[in-house]
Write a protein that holds these residues in place. Sequence first.
Motif, mmCIF file in Angstrom:
data_model
loop_
_atom_site.group_PDB
_atom_site.id
_atom_site.type_symbol
_atom_site.label_atom_id
_atom_site.label_comp_id
_atom_site.label_asym_id
_atom_site.label_seq_id
_atom_site.Cartn_x
_atom_site.Cartn_y
_atom_site.Cartn_z
ATOM 1 N N GLU A 145 35.511 24.855 64.614
ATOM 2 C CA GLU A 145 35.994 26.148 64.145
ATOM 3 C C GLU A 145 35.140 27.258 64.758
ATOM 4 N N ALA A 146 33.830 27.071 64.742
ATOM 5 C CA ALA A 146 32.925 28.062 65.344
ATOM 6 C C ALA A 146 33.152 28.134 66.852
ATOM 7 N N TYR A 147 33.371 27.000 67.479
ATOM 8 C CA TYR A 147 33.621 26.945 68.920
ATOM 9 C C TYR A 147 34.868 27.756 69.264
ATOM 10 N N TRP A 148 35.965 27.519 68.540
ATOM 11 C CA TRP A 148 37.212 28.223 68.833
ATOM 12 C C TRP A 148 37.137 29.682 68.420
ATOM 13 N N GLU A 149 36.410 29.981 67.365
ATOM 14 C CA GLU A 149 36.238 31.373 66.958
ATOM 15 C C GLU A 149 35.546 32.158 68.066
ATOM 16 N N ASP A 150 34.532 31.538 68.674
ATOM 17 C CA ASP A 150 33.815 32.169 69.788
ATOM 18 C C ASP A 150 34.753 32.368 70.977
ATOM 19 N N LYS A 151 35.517 31.352 71.315
ATOM 20 C CA LYS A 151 36.437 31.447 72.459
ATOM 21 C C LYS A 151 37.509 32.502 72.202
ATOM 22 N N LEU A 152 38.033 32.555 70.985
ATOM 23 C CA LEU A 152 39.053 33.550 70.672
ATOM 24 C C LEU A 152 38.479 34.965 70.668
#
Length: 114
Positions: free
Chosen positions: A89-96
Amino acid sequence: MAAPALRHDVFQAIADPTRRKLLRLLADEELPIAAISEHFPISRTAVNKHLHVLSDAGLVRSRRTGRETRYRLRPEPLAEVREWLVFFEAYWEDKLSLLKAFVEQEEPADTGNM
């Protein structure tokens, strides 16, 4: 020397949609296999096999009450799944967030005259 019994991985146990439905059903109350089986279009034997996988992964507990075995959710092993999801979730939040910043960059004003 006998080989140790194989235990099912939590991720492997929840990979099956029937087992995920079983966990939801058992989250609210302790149920005997006869009552559990009523919620599924599969045989009681198949339900029992799914419960065995969940039990091996530590996701359900069983206890004998008279002639029946009753099952209940043990949510503690799901913490491993939660931790794994929090990382991504943190990974995708950063990418988004990076994508949003890129998309929202000011575009040069159109100064061309026609």
